[in-house]
Design an enzyme around this catalytic site. Sequence first.
Site, PDB file in Angstrom:
ATOM      1  N   HIS A  17     -43.992  13.805 -11.409  1.00 15.76           N
ATOM      2  CA  HIS A  17     -42.804  12.905 -11.191  1.00 15.76           C
ATOM      3  C   HIS A  17     -42.744  12.583  -9.826  1.00 15.76           C
ATOM      4  O   HIS A  17     -41.855  12.884  -9.140  1.00 15.76           O
ATOM      5  CB  HIS A  17     -41.696  13.711 -11.837  1.00 15.76           C
ATOM      6  CG  HIS A  17     -41.380  13.684 -13.188  1.00 15.76           C
ATOM      7  ND1 HIS A  17     -40.740  14.700 -13.800  1.00 15.76           N
ATOM      8  CD2 HIS A  17     -41.922  12.863 -14.325  1.00 15.76           C
ATOM      9  CE1 HIS A  17     -41.014  14.515 -15.207  1.00 15.76           C
ATOM     10  NE2 HIS A  17     -41.758  13.325 -15.542  1.00 15.76           N
ATOM     11  N   HIS A  37     -36.404  16.367 -20.749  1.00 18.43           N
ATOM     12  CA  HIS A  37     -37.515  16.629 -20.033  1.00 18.43           C
ATOM     13  C   HIS A  37     -38.793  16.791 -20.618  1.00 18.43           C
ATOM     14  O   HIS A  37     -38.830  17.528 -21.649  1.00 18.43           O
ATOM     15  CB  HIS A  37     -37.186  17.768 -18.925  1.00 18.43           C
ATOM     16  CG  HIS A  37     -38.150  17.738 -17.665  1.00 18.43           C
ATOM     17  ND1 HIS A  37     -39.486  18.281 -17.870  1.00 18.43           N
ATOM     18  CD2 HIS A  37     -37.974  17.294 -16.670  1.00 18.43           C
ATOM     19  CE1 HIS A  37     -40.022  18.197 -16.678  1.00 18.43           C
ATOM     20  NE2 HIS A  37     -39.010  17.747 -15.917  1.00 18.43           N
ATOM     21  N   GLU A  54     -41.436  18.479 -19.939  1.00 16.13           N
ATOM     22  CA  GLU A  54     -42.187  19.891 -19.975  1.00 16.13           C
ATOM     23  C   GLU A  54     -41.323  20.725 -21.317  1.00 16.13           C
ATOM     24  O   GLU A  54     -42.057  21.188 -22.195  1.00 16.13           O
ATOM     25  CB  GLU A  54     -41.799  20.652 -18.834  1.00 16.13           C
ATOM     26  CG  GLU A  54     -42.295  21.964 -18.868  1.00 16.13           C
ATOM     27  CD  GLU A  54     -41.813  22.874 -17.717  1.00 16.13           C
ATOM     28  OE1 GLU A  54     -41.981  22.326 -16.454  1.00 16.13           O
ATOM     29  OE2 GLU A  54     -41.469  23.909 -17.797  1.00 16.13           O
ATOM     30  N   THR A  76     -40.064  25.373 -16.078  1.00 15.45           N
ATOM     31  CA  THR A  76     -40.692  26.055 -14.675  1.00 15.45           C
ATOM     32  C   THR A  76     -39.886  25.320 -13.359  1.00 15.45           C
ATOM     33  O   THR A  76     -40.049  26.093 -12.410  1.00 15.45           O
ATOM     34  CB  THR A  76     -42.150  25.501 -14.397  1.00 15.45           C
ATOM     35  OG1 THR A  76     -42.167  24.082 -14.625  1.00 15.45           O
ATOM     36  CG2 THR A  76     -43.069  26.394 -15.554  1.00 15.45           C
ATOM     37  N   CYS A  90     -41.424  28.941 -11.682  1.00 17.05           N
ATOM     38  CA  CYS A  90     -42.864  28.830 -11.122  1.00 17.05           C
ATOM     39  C   CYS A  90     -42.582  29.243  -9.661  1.00 17.05           C
ATOM     40  O   CYS A  90     -41.596  29.075  -8.879  1.00 17.05           O
ATOM     41  CB  CYS A  90     -43.717  27.637 -11.291  1.00 17.05           C
ATOM     42  SG  CYS A  90     -43.295  26.378 -10.231  1.00 17.05           S
ATOM     43  N   SER A 145     -37.860  13.955 -10.619  1.00 23.48           N
ATOM     44  CA  SER A 145     -38.311  15.214 -10.390  1.00 23.48           C
ATOM     45  C   SER A 145     -37.412  16.102 -10.439  1.00 23.48           C
ATOM     46  O   SER A 145     -36.613  16.517  -9.568  1.00 23.48           O
ATOM     47  CB  SER A 145     -39.009  14.967  -9.099  1.00 23.48           C
ATOM     48  OG  SER A 145     -39.443  16.402  -8.438  1.00 23.48           O
ATOM     49  N   ASN A 150     -37.751  19.493  -9.869  1.00 26.68           N
ATOM     50  CA  ASN A 150     -37.407  20.493  -8.839  1.00 26.68           C
ATOM     51  C   ASN A 150     -36.901  19.786  -7.390  1.00 26.68           C
ATOM     52  O   ASN A 150     -36.216  20.291  -6.781  1.00 26.68           O
ATOM     53  CB  ASN A 150     -38.683  21.222  -8.707  1.00 26.68           C
ATOM     54  CG  ASN A 150     -39.618  20.373  -7.915  1.00 26.68           C
ATOM     55  OD1 ASN A 150     -39.848  20.192  -6.402  1.00 26.68           O
ATOM     56  ND2 ASN A 150     -40.438  19.399  -8.635  1.00 26.68           N
TER      57      ASN A 150
HETATM   58  S1  SF4 Z   1     -46.881  24.857  -9.896  1.00 24.36           S
HETATM   59 FE1  SF4 Z   1     -44.824  24.812 -10.918  1.00 24.36          FE
HETATM   60  S2  SF4 Z   1     -43.923  22.937  -9.883  1.00 24.36           S
HETATM   61 FE2  SF4 Z   1     -46.114  22.776 -10.002  1.00 24.36          FE
HETATM   62  S3  SF4 Z   1     -46.860  21.782 -11.780  1.00 24.36           S
HETATM   63 FE3  SF4 Z   1     -46.901  24.050 -11.957  1.00 24.36          FE
HETATM   64  S4  SF4 Z   1     -45.068  24.606 -12.995  1.00 24.36           S
HETATM   65 FE4  SF4 Z   1     -44.792  22.529 -12.191  1.00 24.36          FE
END
Ligand code: SF4
Length: 352
Positions: free
Chosen positions: A82, A165, A167, A205, A235, A263, A265
Site C-alpha cells: 500500500h 482491508h 489482509e 498484522t 508483526c 496503508s 500501519n
Molecule cells: S512484515 Fe509486517 S508490515 Fe511488513 S508485510 Fe509482513 S506483516 Fe506486513
Amino acid sequence: MTAAVQLSSAARKLRGMSSAIPLNVGIARSAGSGSADADGGKRVLLAEPRGYCAGVDRAVETVEKALEKHGAPIYVRKEIVHNRHVVETLREQGVVFVDETDEVPEGALVVFSAHGVSPAVHESAAARNLRTIDATCPLVTKVHQEAKRFARDDYDILLIGHEGHEEVEGTAGEAPEHVQLVDGPDAVDRVTVRDESKVIWLSQTTLSVDETMETVQRLRQRFPGLQDPPSDDICYATQNRQVAVKAMAPECDLVIVVGSRNSSNSVRLVEVALGAGAKAAYLVDYAREVDPAWLAGVRTVGITSGASVPDILVRGVLDMLAEHGFGEVQPVTTANETLVFALPRELRASRR
Ligand code: SF4
C-alpha cells in the site's frame, strides 16, 4: 558483478538504496535521553526503524524479479504494497494492477500481494489457468495457518482488524464459517459465540498495539475463557515503528509520517504519535504535500514512515524541511532490524 549492481535505478530508488540519508548531525541516541537541542535551533528527530519491512521488501523484489524473468506485462492482484509511489513506479515498468483475477488474461502470470489472499482467490486463478506467484508476507501466512488450525479444532475465531482491508479478507477467507471480524473496541458488544470455552482472538498484522489490547480486554470481559494467539499477530515491523514513534513523539511539536492513506500501519503511526504526545501529526505521500504552515512556531519535527515506504520519500521530506531551517537531524533509534525473507520459490535463484 554483484546482483545489487544489476538493479535498475528505478528498483534502487524503490528500495531507497541510492545513498545514505545525509545527516548534518548524526547522533544516535536512545529515546528519552533528553533534548539535544542545545543551541535552541530547529531540529528533526528521525525514527529508526522506519520504512520498508522484510515482507514489503520481499514483495516488491518479487515483482521486480518477475518482470526481469518474464517481461512485461506482469499482473498483480491489488496493490503489491500500500504505497502510491511504489505502485506508480512499478506501473511505469509494465505492471498491470487488477482488483480480481478475472481481469487477468487466461494463462497469464499474476502475483498476489503482500497482504495475502483467501483460498477462493487461488481457486479462481487456477480455474483461469493463471500462473501465480504468491508474494504474501510470511507473517501474514502465519496468521492464515493459525486461522486454519483453530477452525479445524472448531473454535470461534475473533479476528481483530479493519473491515474491508485485504489482509483481513484473506485471513477470514481461510475459515469463513469460524471467523468473525471485530473492528475495534466498539464492535465487541456485537460479537456472539457458540461456546465460550472455545474462543480465540487473532489479529491483522498492522494494527495499533494499544488499541488491539483494549479490544482484547473488552472481549475478555465478555468471554473470560478467551484464548490468546500462539504468538504475536501484530508483526515485528508494525510494533517497532510504533515504539520508535512513541519514543520521539513527546518531544515533537509536529510529527510527519510518510505513507499512503490506504496503508494501515502508516495511518496507525499518526494515531500513535498523537496518542504519545505529539502536538500535531500528519500523513503525507510526498514532500510536496507538507504544508509550510504546519511549521509555524515549530522547533522539533519528528519524521517516520510506514512499512511500505521507500526511504527516498523520507529523504524528500528531509530536504524540504532543511530548506525551512530544519537542517539538524537526530536519529532516535529504538531497534535494529535484520530480518530478511526468502523470495517465493519460483524466483529464488534470482535473488540479488
Ligand atoms: S512484515 Fe509486517 S508490515 Fe511488513 S508485510 Fe509482513 S506483516 Fe506486513
